[in-house]
Write a protein that holds these residues in place. Structure first.
Motif, short mmCIF file in Angstrom:
data_model
loop_
_atom_site.label_atom_id
_atom_site.label_comp_id
_atom_site.label_asym_id
_atom_site.label_seq_id
_atom_site.Cartn_x
_atom_site.Cartn_y
_atom_site.Cartn_z
N GLY A 8 0.82 -1.21 0.00
CA GLY A 8 0.00 0.00 0.00
C GLY A 8 0.85 1.26 0.00
N ILE A 9 1.90 1.27 0.80
CA ILE A 9 2.74 2.49 0.85
C ILE A 9 3.54 2.62 -0.45
CG2 ILE A 9 4.67 1.39 2.14
CD1 ILE A 9 3.52 5.04 2.55
N ARG A 10 3.97 1.48 -1.00
CA ARG A 10 4.71 1.55 -2.27
C ARG A 10 3.81 2.10 -3.38
NH1 ARG A 10 7.38 -3.34 -0.92
NH2 ARG A 10 5.84 -4.52 -2.09
N ARG A 11 2.57 1.67 -3.35
CA ARG A 11 1.62 2.13 -4.36
C ARG A 11 1.34 3.62 -4.21
NH1 ARG A 11 -4.29 0.25 -4.98
NH2 ARG A 11 -4.76 1.26 -6.97
N LEU A 12 1.18 4.04 -2.98
CA LEU A 12 0.93 5.45 -2.73
C LEU A 12 2.11 6.30 -3.22
CD1 LEU A 12 -1.14 7.39 -1.23
CD2 LEU A 12 0.50 7.34 0.66
N ARG A 13 3.33 5.84 -2.91
CA ARG A 13 4.52 6.57 -3.38
C ARG A 13 4.58 6.61 -4.90
NH1 ARG A 13 8.27 2.99 0.06
NH2 ARG A 13 7.93 3.79 2.15
N ARG A 14 4.30 5.45 -5.50
CA ARG A 14 4.44 5.37 -6.95
C ARG A 14 3.38 6.19 -7.67
NH1 ARG A 14 4.05 -0.09 -7.44
NH2 ARG A 14 1.85 0.03 -7.95
N GLU A 15 2.17 6.18 -7.13
CA GLU A 15 1.06 6.78 -7.87
C GLU A 15 0.76 8.22 -7.48
OE1 GLU A 15 -2.20 4.08 -7.53
OE2 GLU A 15 -1.19 2.53 -8.71
N GLN A 16 1.09 8.61 -6.28
CA GLN A 16 0.64 9.94 -5.82
C GLN A 16 1.76 10.88 -5.42
OE1 GLN A 16 -2.42 10.25 -6.36
NE2 GLN A 16 -3.50 8.34 -5.93
N LEU A 17 2.92 10.33 -5.10
CA LEU A 17 3.99 11.18 -4.56
C LEU A 17 5.16 11.24 -5.53
CD1 LEU A 17 4.08 9.75 -0.93
CD2 LEU A 17 3.33 12.04 -1.57
N GLY A 18 5.71 12.43 -5.69
CA GLY A 18 6.94 12.57 -6.48
C GLY A 18 8.00 13.20 -5.61
N PHE A 19 9.14 12.53 -5.51
CA PHE A 19 10.24 13.09 -4.72
C PHE A 19 11.33 13.60 -5.64
CE2 PHE A 19 8.05 10.61 -1.58
CZ PHE A 19 8.21 11.35 -0.42
N ILE A 20 11.70 14.85 -5.48
CA ILE A 20 12.80 15.42 -6.26
C ILE A 20 14.01 15.44 -5.33
CG2 ILE A 20 13.62 17.45 -7.50
CD1 ILE A 20 10.67 18.07 -8.13
N PRO A 21 15.08 14.78 -5.73
CA PRO A 21 16.18 14.55 -4.79
C PRO A 21 17.06 15.78 -4.54
CG PRO A 21 16.76 13.69 -6.93
CD PRO A 21 15.35 14.18 -7.05
N GLN A 22 17.77 15.70 -3.43
CA GLN A 22 18.70 16.74 -3.04
C GLN A 22 19.96 16.66 -3.91
OE1 GLN A 22 19.01 16.38 1.17
NE2 GLN A 22 19.33 18.56 1.46
#
Ligand SMILES: Nc1ncnc2c1ncn2[C@@H]1O[C@H](COP(=O)(O)OP(=O)(O)O)[C@@H](O)[C@H]1O
Ligand SMILES: [Mg+2]
Length: 281
Positions: free
Chosen positions: A91-105
């Motif tokens: 569930g958390i992997r799916r949430l990250r993949r589908e809803q969250l975008g992380f732009i790295p430092q």
């Protein structure tokens, strides 16, 4: 700057009384102390504060990406109405993949050194069920204004500049069409000219996509130029929060006044920063 955020819609991120601690050899460090924060749909929110104030811990908590040494003591993080602590691993992997975008430092470190850019883009996009043919990848790189995308696809990470690597990382994040973008000091490793271009790009793509942007920064001048709302962190707490035009003009908290006093230049002109970011290497 126009307010794209619509305060009448439900927050996309809702953090409630979050307290987090790191276990270190010298004891327990409280990194977040009862932090509460709502992020509205489509808003550009800055989180500012000196080094060690808890900004990265807070932004990692949104994706349940805290290091193992960090323990959530109390409080909740809800992303699109889901309590992230209650999700199972899938569930958390799916949430990250589908809803969250992380732009790295550090964009170069975020790429796989052994793989050409084209291959990495393919691997980032294929799991989304999208086409990964060459024309699609080229247009993805064009969307982040890489000047020679055909050439870029064939390069290895060590052959690209920090600015170009950040464009690639942004392309990977945006390809998922996330509702929420988290950028923790995304220009910290870049030089001044490129920094402005990258911020301009992030802000434009955020606006075009309607996503919310949570941007961690210690550059108050840039925050003033690009963001609508700002949270000021100090020793694990949010000590002040509100529209940029108010908080950074007439701060009510002494710590914010100290931060502002440390700012070298006068307020910069608004919103239309450089936009022809077209470096090739
Ligand atoms: N991996 C870690 N192990 C131990 N302490 C940490 C770790 N990461 C952060 N901290 C501590 O937590 C506090 C908040 O850090 P951080 O969230 O990184 O702040 P910021 O991003 O504002 O610089 C600081 O006191 C920092 O030293
Ligand atoms: Mg940090």
């Amino acid at each position: 700057m126009t307010a794209a955020a619509d305060p009448t819609r439900d927050p996309v991120v809702r953090i409630d009384a979050l307290t987090a601690e790191y276990r270190t050899r010298r004891g327990v460090v409280r990194a977040l102390d009862e932090v509460s924060l709502d992020v509205r749909p489509g808003e550009l929110l800055a989180i500012v504060g000196e080094s060690g104030s808890g900004k990265s811990t807070l932004s990692q908590a949104i994706g349940r990406l805290l290091p193992r040494a960090c323990r959530l003591v109390s409080g909740t993080v809800r992303v699109l109405e889901r309590d992230v602590a209650a999700l199972d691993d899938a569930g958390i992997r799916r949430l990250r993949r589908e809803q969250l975008g992380f732009i790295p430092q550090d964009p170069i470190a975020s790429l796989d050194p052994t793989m050409r850019i084209g291959r990495q883009l393919h691997l980032a996009i294929a799991p989304l069920g999208r086409p990964t043919d060459r024309a699609t990848l080229v247009s993805l790189l064009e969307s982040v204004r890489i000047a020679d995308p055909e050439r870029a696809l064939g390069l290895f990470p060590h052959e690209v500049s920090g600015g170009m690597a950040q464009r690639i990382a942004i392309a990977m994040a945006m390809a998922r069409e996330p509702r929420i973008l988290v950028a923790d000091e995304p220009t910290g490793s870049l030089d001044a000219q490129v920094r402005e271009e990258i911020l301009d790009l992030i802000v434009r793509l955020t606006r075009e996509s309607g996503a919310s942007l949570i941007w961690v920064s210690h550059d108050l001048g840039a925050v003033r130029r690009w963001c609508e709302r700002v949270c000021v962190m100090h020793r694990g707490r949010i000590v002040e929060e509100g529209p940029v035009s108010e908080v950074l003009t007439d701060p009510s908290h002494p710590y914010t006044r100290t931060l502002l006093a440390a700012l070298p230049s006068a307020p910069a002109p608004a919103a239309d920063g450089p936009d022809e970011g077209t470096e090739t290497t």
